[in-house]
Design a protein around this motif. Structure first.
Motif, PDB file in Angstrom:
ATOM      1  N   ILE A  74       0.852  -1.189   0.000  1.00 30.25           N
ATOM      2  CA  ILE A  74       0.000   0.000   0.000  1.00 30.25           C
ATOM      3  C   ILE A  74       0.888   1.239   0.000  1.00 30.25           C
ATOM      4  O   ILE A  74       1.623   1.493   0.965  1.00 30.25           O
ATOM      5  N   SER A  86      -0.371   4.394   3.068  1.00 28.37           N
ATOM      6  CA  SER A  86      -1.217   3.580   3.955  1.00 28.37           C
ATOM      7  C   SER A  86      -1.858   4.371   5.082  1.00 28.37           C
ATOM      8  O   SER A  86      -2.815   3.900   5.694  1.00 28.37           O
ATOM      9  N   GLY A  98      -5.767   4.361   2.280  1.00 26.77           N
ATOM     10  CA  GLY A  98      -4.876   3.371   2.874  1.00 26.77           C
ATOM     11  C   GLY A  98      -5.461   2.771   4.145  1.00 26.77           C
ATOM     12  O   GLY A  98      -5.416   1.548   4.348  1.00 26.77           O
ATOM     13  N   LEU A 127      -6.577  -1.169   4.817  1.00 22.92           N
ATOM     14  CA  LEU A 127      -6.104  -2.004   5.926  1.00 22.92           C
ATOM     15  C   LEU A 127      -7.264  -2.455   6.812  1.00 22.92           C
ATOM     16  O   LEU A 127      -7.207  -3.540   7.406  1.00 22.92           O
ATOM     17  N   ILE A 141       0.553  -8.531   3.797  1.00 25.73           N
ATOM     18  CA  ILE A 141       1.063  -7.191   3.527  1.00 25.73           C
ATOM     19  C   ILE A 141       2.573  -7.243   3.344  1.00 25.73           C
ATOM     20  O   ILE A 141       3.298  -7.752   4.192  1.00 25.73           O
ATOM     21  N   LEU A 192       4.348  -0.995   3.283  1.00 25.19           N
ATOM     22  CA  LEU A 192       3.463   0.132   3.599  1.00 25.19           C
ATOM     23  C   LEU A 192       4.288   1.409   3.515  1.00 25.19           C
ATOM     24  O   LEU A 192       5.442   1.427   3.947  1.00 25.19           O
ATOM     25  N   GLN A 251       0.770   0.416  11.960  1.00 28.55           N
ATOM     26  CA  GLN A 251       0.178  -0.388  10.879  1.00 28.55           C
ATOM     27  C   GLN A 251       1.111  -1.537  10.485  1.00 28.55           C
ATOM     28  O   GLN A 251       0.664  -2.674  10.287  1.00 28.55           O
TER      29      GLN A 251
END
Length: 397
Positions: A17, A20, A25, A29, A41, A44, A56
């Motif tokens: 992403i 993010s 973003g 998530l 993932i 980020l 994150q």
């Protein structure tokens, strides 16, 4: 635009992403976190919000976290210490994140800053879920060529283009008469020019239907957002500029439509929640559950439509002029708008000054040919310098 291949994913889809910590973003998530067995993932990225980015990355066990602001690298590295998550920063870090092997890249960096990493993802063959409309506005042909070479699918995330994507017959485009972009009209839809002149950043970002970042909210208030989407739609779908119509639809229930030569009009409807188009892009060509409010037609009592007012919202006229001119004019439009919005959000210029700066910038620079990403970046920088000068003149006036 894209192939209509069927899913072959039996393993979790790997996802990076870009952007993010922004609105798209975070919504991405949120969806990934609800169905973690379907996604992994990889990378980020954020602009400067180290604390949220690190949180994150830890929560989703990312491999790489990147902060665009070089000066925040040490803070990010410290925040990820002992986790095994790699930290990187700057332009090189964003490029590394885009190049990291993943099935899909969510391109959600706001503005022209997202251009280069999105191109890298396209070149390496990732499916690109495109939430950054500036990539197509500034470098539509270049991005489409990169997607073609890479072989990935380009999936629109903007709710309007995602809606068109869902109802557009790509196998028989000759049956398409027009596409119809719906616009909410923004918070100043019914305001007079005199009232708009006095509007503050706080009023401009208070969108009646959508929860978005500050920049795109201001774009919605000026309707430049719809103008950029006009150019975006031209690149995404096999239609001419004259086949793209804009209609103001204040309820934001119909997210856009496709008109066919037999008089049929197909529409995609839904609650104004970005998690619906994001979910469609994430799961494409399948569908996934999304925790969005369902439409209740006993509550939706009316759907209304208006023609856009290009006098109060000149950004729509300017965007169509840029589309018709082609070449580097859309790049100038976008760069000048970004500068104007940034100054407005800092209360340095008035609301109406944004479009005035864009128009004057387009006139001063004129039509320019661009045939490479380097040329686009150079023109973007030139347009920003001119726009900064114009903004300073607004302050001095």
């Amino acid at each position: 635009m894209t192939d209509q291949r069927k899913s072959t994913h039996t393993q979790p889809k790997s996802l990076s992403i870009l952007g993010s910590t922004g609105s798209v973003g975070c919504s991405t998530l949120d969806l990934v976190g609800r169905q973690p067995e379907q996604f992994t993932i990889r990378a980020l990225t954020a602009n400067s919000n180290v604390e949220q980015l690190a949180a994150q990355a830890k929560a989703h066990s990312a491999e790489l976290a990147v902060v665009a602001d070089d000066s925040s690298y040490d803070a990010l590295k410290a925040a990820l210490s002992g986790t095994g998550i790699r930290a990187a920063a700057g332009v090189e870090g964003l490029a590394e994140a885009a190049a990291l092997q993943s099935d899909m890249v969510m391109a959600a960096i706001v503005g022209a800053a997202g251009l280069t990493p999105t191109l890298i993802a396209a070149e390496r063959g990732a499916d690109v879920a495109l939430a950054n409309k500036e990539c197509l506005v500034c470098s539509g042909d270049i991005l489409l060529d990169a997607m073609k070479r890479g072989g990935g699918a380009l999936l629109p995330v903007d709710s309007e283009h995602n809606a068109i994507f869902q109802v557009f017959d790509f196998e028989k485009p000759e049956g398409i008469e027009k596409i119809i972009l719906t616009a909410s009209g923004g918070p100043f839809r019914a305001a007079s020019l005199a009232e708009m002149k006095q509007m503050t950043p706080k009023q401009a970002v208070a969108h009646p239907n959508w929860s978005m970042g500050a920049k795109i909210s201001v774009d919605s208030a000026t309707m430049m957002n719809k103008g950029l989407e006009l150019i975006e739609a031209f690149h995404l779908f096999p239609v001419t500029g004259d086949q793209i119509e804009i209609v103001v639809h204040p309820q934001s229930v119909i997210h856009s439509m496709v008109g066919y030569v037999d008089g049929s009009v197909l529409a995609q409807l839904g609650s104004p929640d970005m998690r619906t188009p994001i979910a469609y892009a994430l799961a494409w060509p399948e569908r996934m559950n999304a925790p969005v409010p369902r439409l209740d037609f006993s509550v939706v009592t009316s759907l209304t439509f208006e023609q856009p007012d290009t006098v109060r919202f000149p950004a729509l006229r300017l965007a169509r002029e840029a589309l018709n001119a082609g070449g580097g004019v859309p790049t100038v439009l976008n760069a000048a708008n970004e500068v104007g919005v940034a100054h407005f959000l800092k209360s340095k210029i008035g609301f109406l000054d944004i479009s005035a700066i864009v128009e004057e910038c387009m006139q001063r620079i004129g039509e320019t040919k661009v045939d490479s990403i380097e040329a686009i970046k150079e023109l973007d920088a030139t347009a920003r310098r001119v726009a900064e000068t114009l903004a300073a003149e607004c302050v001095a006036a």
